[in-house]
Design an enzyme around this catalytic site. Sequence first.
Site, PDB file in Angstrom:
ATOM      1  N   ASN A   1       0.822  -1.202   0.000  1.00 17.79           N
ATOM      2  CA  ASN A   1       0.000   0.000   0.000  1.00 17.79           C
ATOM      3  C   ASN A   1       0.860   1.258   0.000  1.00 17.79           C
ATOM      4  OD1 ASN A   1      -2.022   1.984   0.436  1.00 17.79           O
ATOM      5  ND2 ASN A   1      -3.287   0.513   1.527  1.00 17.79           N
ATOM      6  N   ASP A   2       1.418   1.609   1.158  1.00 11.20           N
ATOM      7  CA  ASP A   2       2.160   2.866   1.266  1.00 11.20           C
ATOM      8  C   ASP A   2       3.363   2.931   0.333  1.00 11.20           C
ATOM      9  OD1 ASP A   2       0.415   3.763   3.218  1.00 11.20           O
ATOM     10  OD2 ASP A   2       1.593   2.904   4.848  1.00 11.20           O
ATOM     11  N   VAL A   3       4.013   1.792   0.077  1.00 17.62           N
ATOM     12  CA  VAL A   3       5.234   1.798  -0.749  1.00 17.62           C
ATOM     13  C   VAL A   3       4.930   1.982  -2.228  1.00 17.62           C
ATOM     14  CG1 VAL A   3       6.523   0.396   0.906  1.00 17.62           C
ATOM     15  CG2 VAL A   3       5.261  -0.730  -0.948  1.00 17.62           C
ATOM     16  N   THR A   4       3.631   2.002  -2.590  1.00 21.25           N
ATOM     17  CA  THR A   4       3.242   2.243  -3.993  1.00 21.25           C
ATOM     18  C   THR A   4       2.406   3.512  -4.126  1.00 21.25           C
ATOM     19  OG1 THR A   4       1.196   0.953  -3.809  1.00 21.25           O
ATOM     20  CG2 THR A   4       3.196  -0.251  -4.425  1.00 21.25           C
TER      21      THR A   4
ATOM     22  N   ALA B   1       0.306   4.247   7.159  1.00 23.12           N
ATOM     23  CA  ALA B   1       0.462   5.702   7.171  1.00 23.12           C
ATOM     24  C   ALA B   1      -0.879   6.422   7.276  1.00 23.12           C
ATOM     25  CB  ALA B   1       1.193   6.172   5.917  1.00 23.12           C
TER      26      ALA B   1
END
Length: 471
Positions: free
Chosen positions: A395-398, A435
């Site tokens: 999720n957050d890393v993309t 996040a």
Amino acid sequence: MNGLTTTASLIYLVCAFCYVIGVHLMRSPKTAKSGNRLSFVGMILAVIMILIQLITDGKVNVTAWIVLIVGLLLGILYGFLRAKRVQMTDVPQLVSLFNAVGGGAAAVIGIFDYLTASGHLSLILSIPVFLDVLIGGITFSGSLIATGKLSGKISGKPVHIPAGPFINIIVILAILVSAFLMIGQSDNYWYLILALAASLIFGLLMALPIGGADMPVVVSLLNAFTGLAVAFAGFVIDNQVLIIAGALVGAAGTILTLQMADAMNRSVANILAGGFGTGEGESSSAGDDAANAKVVSTSADDIGLQLAYAHNVMVVPGYGLAAAQAQHEVAELAKLLTDHGINVDYAIHPVAGRMPGHMNVLLADVNVPYDQLKQLDEANSMFGNTDVSLVIGANDVTNPLARQSGNSISGMPILDVDKSKSVVVIKRSMSTGYAGVANPLFSLPQTKMFFADAKKGLQDIIASTKEYIDQ
């Protein structure tokens, strides 16, 4: 220096060699097992040498030997069984628990030596003892909190303690007072209790306000603390191998902490300040709900068709993959595609999962070729030529919002999945990542959402892909 002391020094030198080379070999998955075995040999040699010294010294009574042997056997049995049975998703909290044990053990050494000392303590002894108790206590309590947050037994949200800043000031003053009373002064166990209590409370106050997303960084930092505590314990009991091993762990943990903080585009000081992230599954804002309304769902049949006719496929694994234990399915799907001439690679973000290397180890466990694992920069250079990016639980890393200012992930290096020709996201729901920020990737025109558990979803995709490939 007698013969035994000389022999012990040589053995400890061999142990140090094993540790240094072992850590070096762990840099690559191809040699990591050899590095682990070599470090294990060094530790066994160190333990055997210490036991020989105890036997030769003759000052340890029968009761002490019984306690030592029972403790050694229980520790070996527990460590072996726990490590053998642990799921890959639980490795981060196991590492954190081991951190707690290491820090606590180092603190106990300092406590014992302080209690057995008599009269006025020299600076040479009292400084390492104080630092050993202080750092070991912080590591022990902080690591237990980190373990609870990673395992879900403690909320992953930042826990803000009422009057926290005021309590922090009192604890820091208590640490300074205990240092003044212990270093170079006459022994008094009340001083020791003050130092120990202050360190344990400080560890709690440090870890509780930090969000779950930052726990891997905290675990790495506490790992460095464990190394420092062990090194100071080595100074306390005048044991070279403890000093060397502790220094190595401290240095490696510090480097890893800095690298992880860089990967999140944040400073360690900012992370320790807490307040980042609100825990996965938190509801989105009204604006986020409007963005989520634009998402397009898809089916396993449509995904199978896309994959069967693709030339380049990029798999983007995240914690959702690990949580669903779907690594076997993703490896099976990748093999199915590569066997039919489709190029498959994996985009690995430095902080994907719950600890550095989590995704690498997870995929190596199912024999994914290491040359297919592409790190951040290399993967980003390939997305423009990628036909289908298959995002599994990441999720957050993309999240493209990292390229914009004014949000909690601003500036964080991400995987440029949105530059792919087509994106398929396997996710159980539209919940945000740790996040707490909605991901606009999900509502882009080239993105389709497949709402399913990663394991079951991949099984359906495999079956569909086989049908189209066999046609």
